[in-house]
Design an enzyme around this catalytic site. Sequence first.
Site, PDB file in Angstrom:
ATOM      1  N   CYS A 104     -24.444  63.578  25.893  1.00 15.42           N
ATOM      2  CA  CYS A 104     -24.398  64.609  26.932  1.00 15.42           C
ATOM      3  C   CYS A 104     -25.531  64.352  27.919  1.00 15.42           C
ATOM      4  O   CYS A 104     -26.645  64.025  27.514  1.00 15.42           O
ATOM      5  CB  CYS A 104     -24.572  65.987  26.282  1.00 15.42           C
ATOM      6  SG  CYS A 104     -24.596  67.343  27.470  1.00 15.42           S
ATOM      7  N   LEU A 105     -25.235  64.507  29.218  1.00 16.76           N
ATOM      8  CA  LEU A 105     -26.260  64.289  30.242  1.00 16.76           C
ATOM      9  C   LEU A 105     -27.405  65.294  30.119  1.00 16.76           C
ATOM     10  O   LEU A 105     -28.501  65.039  30.613  1.00 16.76           O
ATOM     11  CB  LEU A 105     -25.639  64.356  31.645  1.00 16.76           C
ATOM     12  CG  LEU A 105     -24.619  63.255  31.969  1.00 16.76           C
ATOM     13  CD1 LEU A 105     -23.985  63.496  33.338  1.00 16.76           C
ATOM     14  CD2 LEU A 105     -25.273  61.877  31.920  1.00 16.76           C
TER      15      LEU A 105
ATOM     16  N   HIS B  27     -19.364  73.485  27.642  1.00 20.14           N
ATOM     17  CA  HIS B  27     -20.442  73.807  28.592  1.00 20.14           C
ATOM     18  C   HIS B  27     -20.160  75.129  29.300  1.00 20.14           C
ATOM     19  O   HIS B  27     -21.062  75.937  29.501  1.00 20.14           O
ATOM     20  CB  HIS B  27     -20.578  72.705  29.655  1.00 20.14           C
ATOM     21  CG  HIS B  27     -21.434  71.555  29.231  1.00 20.14           C
ATOM     22  ND1 HIS B  27     -22.746  71.711  28.844  1.00 20.14           N
ATOM     23  CD2 HIS B  27     -21.185  70.225  29.154  1.00 20.14           C
ATOM     24  CE1 HIS B  27     -23.262  70.525  28.541  1.00 20.14           C
ATOM     25  NE2 HIS B  27     -22.333  69.599  28.716  1.00 20.14           N
TER      26      HIS B  27
ATOM     27  N   GLY C 165     -18.377  63.194  32.660  1.00 19.52           N
ATOM     28  CA  GLY C 165     -18.074  64.584  32.978  1.00 19.52           C
ATOM     29  C   GLY C 165     -19.338  65.356  33.286  1.00 19.52           C
ATOM     30  O   GLY C 165     -20.435  64.967  32.853  1.00 19.52           O
TER      31      GLY C 165
ATOM     32  N   GLN D 189     -24.725  72.681  34.178  1.00 16.70           N
ATOM     33  CA  GLN D 189     -25.665  71.568  34.017  1.00 16.70           C
ATOM     34  C   GLN D 189     -26.479  71.299  35.279  1.00 16.70           C
ATOM     35  O   GLN D 189     -27.515  70.643  35.224  1.00 16.70           O
ATOM     36  CB  GLN D 189     -24.918  70.286  33.617  1.00 16.70           C
ATOM     37  CG  GLN D 189     -24.354  70.341  32.207  1.00 16.70           C
ATOM     38  CD  GLN D 189     -23.678  69.040  31.835  1.00 16.70           C
ATOM     39  OE1 GLN D 189     -22.538  68.808  32.206  1.00 16.70           O
ATOM     40  NE2 GLN D 189     -24.385  68.177  31.135  1.00 16.70           N
TER      41      GLN D 189
ATOM     42  N   HIS E  95     -15.568  68.880  25.618  1.00 19.74           N
ATOM     43  CA  HIS E  95     -17.020  68.896  25.830  1.00 19.74           C
ATOM     44  C   HIS E  95     -17.374  69.756  27.063  1.00 19.74           C
ATOM     45  O   HIS E  95     -18.291  70.588  27.010  1.00 19.74           O
ATOM     46  CB  HIS E  95     -17.497  67.448  26.012  1.00 19.74           C
ATOM     47  CG  HIS E  95     -18.966  67.278  26.226  1.00 19.74           C
ATOM     48  ND1 HIS E  95     -19.791  66.669  25.309  1.00 19.74           N
ATOM     49  CD2 HIS E  95     -19.762  67.622  27.265  1.00 19.74           C
ATOM     50  CE1 HIS E  95     -21.032  66.663  25.774  1.00 19.74           C
ATOM     51  NE2 HIS E  95     -21.048  67.228  26.970  1.00 19.74           N
ATOM     52  N   GLU E  96     -16.637  69.552  28.162  1.00 16.28           N
ATOM     53  CA  GLU E  96     -16.930  70.318  29.382  1.00 16.28           C
ATOM     54  C   GLU E  96     -16.547  71.788  29.218  1.00 16.28           C
ATOM     55  O   GLU E  96     -17.241  72.668  29.724  1.00 16.28           O
ATOM     56  CB  GLU E  96     -16.225  69.706  30.601  1.00 16.28           C
ATOM     57  CG  GLU E  96     -16.593  68.247  30.901  1.00 16.28           C
ATOM     58  CD  GLU E  96     -18.090  67.966  30.894  1.00 16.28           C
ATOM     59  OE1 GLU E  96     -18.867  68.857  31.299  1.00 16.28           O
ATOM     60  OE2 GLU E  96     -18.491  66.873  30.455  1.00 16.28           O
TER      61      GLU E  96
END
Length: 169
Positions: A92-93, A138, A45, A50, A134-135
Amino acid sequence: MLRPILRLGDAILSEPARPVDVITPDVETLIDDMIETMYAAPGVGLAAPQVGVSSKIFVIDISLGKDPAGLHTMINPEFVEREGMQLEEEGCLSLPGFTSTVARPKRVVVKGLNRQGDEYTLEGTGLLARALQHEMDHLNGSLFVDRLRGIARDMILRKVKKLTKAGKW
Ligand SMILES: [Zn+2]
């Protein structure tokens, strides 16, 4: 086009994203770039903040591109339902190299617009529920570390601080 993924410490990651008013060609390009960047990372995702854009958009594919029906784009999403609890390892990226066990709902339903601007709802359990939550975080300006407490949280923040000082973050 691949876009650089911002890391913890960048201000835009801790700000609530702005709603999308109109799906312009720029928004379409952003979505294409987000999908490409997510697959290249690889990640399950990616949210617009991000890649440095404060817009309520995320893309998700828990199949990592293996299932053609696995890719979802959500614009201006909101929760419809959240229930249960799961405890799993999460990364997480924007926090490369770090994972932690995070409590998340077991099942979520999210409502938003697809890239054509049509309203749709997406129901997820297990990993999809985790990715959706999670998204959504963000888009509200929070990362998974913000859901941790005590030593687990301090340890990650301390290591990131060290890496930042050493110019490796
Ligand atoms: Zn993330």
